[in-house]
Design an enzyme around this catalytic site. Structure first.
Site, short mmCIF file in Angstrom:
data_model
loop_
_atom_site.label_atom_id
_atom_site.label_comp_id
_atom_site.label_asym_id
_atom_site.label_seq_id
_atom_site.Cartn_x
_atom_site.Cartn_y
_atom_site.Cartn_z
N ASP A 1 54.32 -15.08 -49.08
CA ASP A 1 55.41 -14.32 -49.71
C ASP A 1 56.50 -13.96 -48.71
OD1 ASP A 1 53.77 -14.49 -51.88
OD2 ASP A 1 53.20 -12.38 -51.90
N SER B 1 57.77 -8.40 -55.16
CA SER B 1 58.73 -7.34 -54.84
C SER B 1 58.39 -6.69 -53.50
CB SER B 1 58.73 -6.28 -55.95
OG SER B 1 57.43 -5.74 -56.14
#
Length: 383
Positions: free
Chosen positions: A170, A125
């Site tokens: 990421d 996230s």
């Protein structure tokens, strides 16, 4: 996400019409704890995304609101914090700070954030928020950066402003993902290629709904242990700059000269790099049995050698065995809780989700969350 709803909420809050930028979370199919060792990873972007709606302001203020977190935050663009303040907005502020360091002239802005990536589940996230924020802030002055550069600045924000020593994986896959494909990334050169996920497969992500407190400290400890391993090998071979540079043969030659814990950390990374390359080849050729074997070997190595699994993750991985349509699965993310990722045949995915949830609850007493995912495109502006 219904962008019309987000636009209406933005108009209600700020009386302006925004531009909207989206960036996805990710799940890593294989290649765990290799990214900060200059190695190989194979993630995929997933449909869970973070959305940043933005419009400019005539003053020098950043007004920031979130649909998921309470409170209205405001900051002076010319006096941003120098380091994290301990709030959810640290990732956005870090990006703003790095942009200024690069010489970008930020203007005031109204910002509304909507996040769909489960927090603490290992689906990144933080990277989704960083990347969507970066695209939004860059857009204010009509600027543009190549997506690989966006990924680098977002990683810098998380490393230096937030203080998390993450690798590049990421942010890179959040920027560069491609629907229907995994993403084989060389974390040293940043060369990449898309690896097609065969039609008829789904990614079933199983959230254990636990996150043990030692996760952050243990993550940094593993990095230190890898760096200690590099120190040993570089004495024997000056060309070694990261565990990426150590071959299995070299490890076996010197294993007896390493502290036992350091040896375990090193051989996980060395073999995990090769597993990742082998899994990319197996996916490309459609050898799904081989992919499943490699995923299981990866989990066993993370459990026994890198020691970042936990009982709940092990129960979840074991619960998948023998279920209809199951091809392979493993823990994904930093460890000590979070999620497993499973490759499952599409026609069996819903039954798989139901049965693994029942098995996991029986084994742990915890109700998990199960997400049926497909590989999606990376970050972009929504029209």
């Amino acid at each position: 996400m219904n962008t019309i709803d987000l636009i209406e909420k933005f108009r209600a809050a700020f009386e302006q019409t925004p531009r909207i930028f989206r960036a996805p979370g990710r799940v890593n199919l294989i290649g765990e704890h290799t990214d900060y060792n200059d190695g190989f990873v194979m993630p995929a972007a997933v449909a869970f995304s973070t959305y940043v709606a933005i419009s400019d302001r005539p003053d020098r203020k950043l007004f920031i609101r979130s649909e998921e977190f309470p409170g209205n935050l405001d900051f002076d663009v010319d006096a941003l914090p120098e380091r994290r303040i301990g709030k959810w907005c640290d990732y956005l502020l870090g990006v703003a700070s790095v942009l200024q360091q690069r010489g970008s002239k930020l203007s005031g802005a109204n910002i509304l954030v909507h996040g769909e990536v489960p927090i603490g589940a290992g689906l990144s996230s933080s990277a989704a928020l960083e990347v969507s924020s970066a695209l939004a802030l860059i857009s204010l002055n009509g600027g543009m950066l190549p997506l690989p550069e966006v990924a680098k600045l977002c990683r810098k924000a998380e490393n230096e402003f937030v203080g998390a020593r993450v690798g590049i994986m990421d942010q890179f896959v959040s920027c560069m993902g491609k629907a229907g494909h995994a993403f084989l990334l060389d974390c040293r050169s940043l060369e990449y290629k898309f690896v097609p996920i065969p039609a008829g497969l789904e990614l079933v992500v199983c959230n254990t709904n636990v996150k043990h407190d030692l996760a952050t400290g243990a993550y940094n400890k593993r990095r230190e242990e890898c760096e200690e391993g590099v120190h040993y090998f570089s004495k024997w071979d000056p060309s070694v700059h990261a565990l990426r540079d150590v071959s299995v043969e070299s490890f076996e030659q010197h294993a007896k000269d390493l502290p036992a814990t350091i040896a375990k950390r090193c051989i996980h990374v060395i073999r995990e790099n090769q597993r990742t390359l082998d899994a990319a080849s197996a996916l490309t050729s459609g050898d799904l049995a081989r992919v499943g074997t490699l995923m299981r070997e990866s989990h066993d190595s993370l459990r026994d050698l890198y020691e970042v699994s936990c009982r709940e993750l092990d129960v979840m991985v074991d619960s998948a065995a023998g279920l209809p349509g199951f091809i392979g699965g493993r823990m994904t993310g930093g460890g000590f809780g979070g999620c497993t990722v499973n490759l499952v045949r599409e026609e069996s995915a819903q039954d798989f989700a139901t049965q693994i949830a029942e098995r996991y609850k029986k084994g742990t007493g915890i109700v998990p969350e199960i997400y049926l995912c497909t590989a999606e495109d990376g970050a972009r502006e929504l029209s």
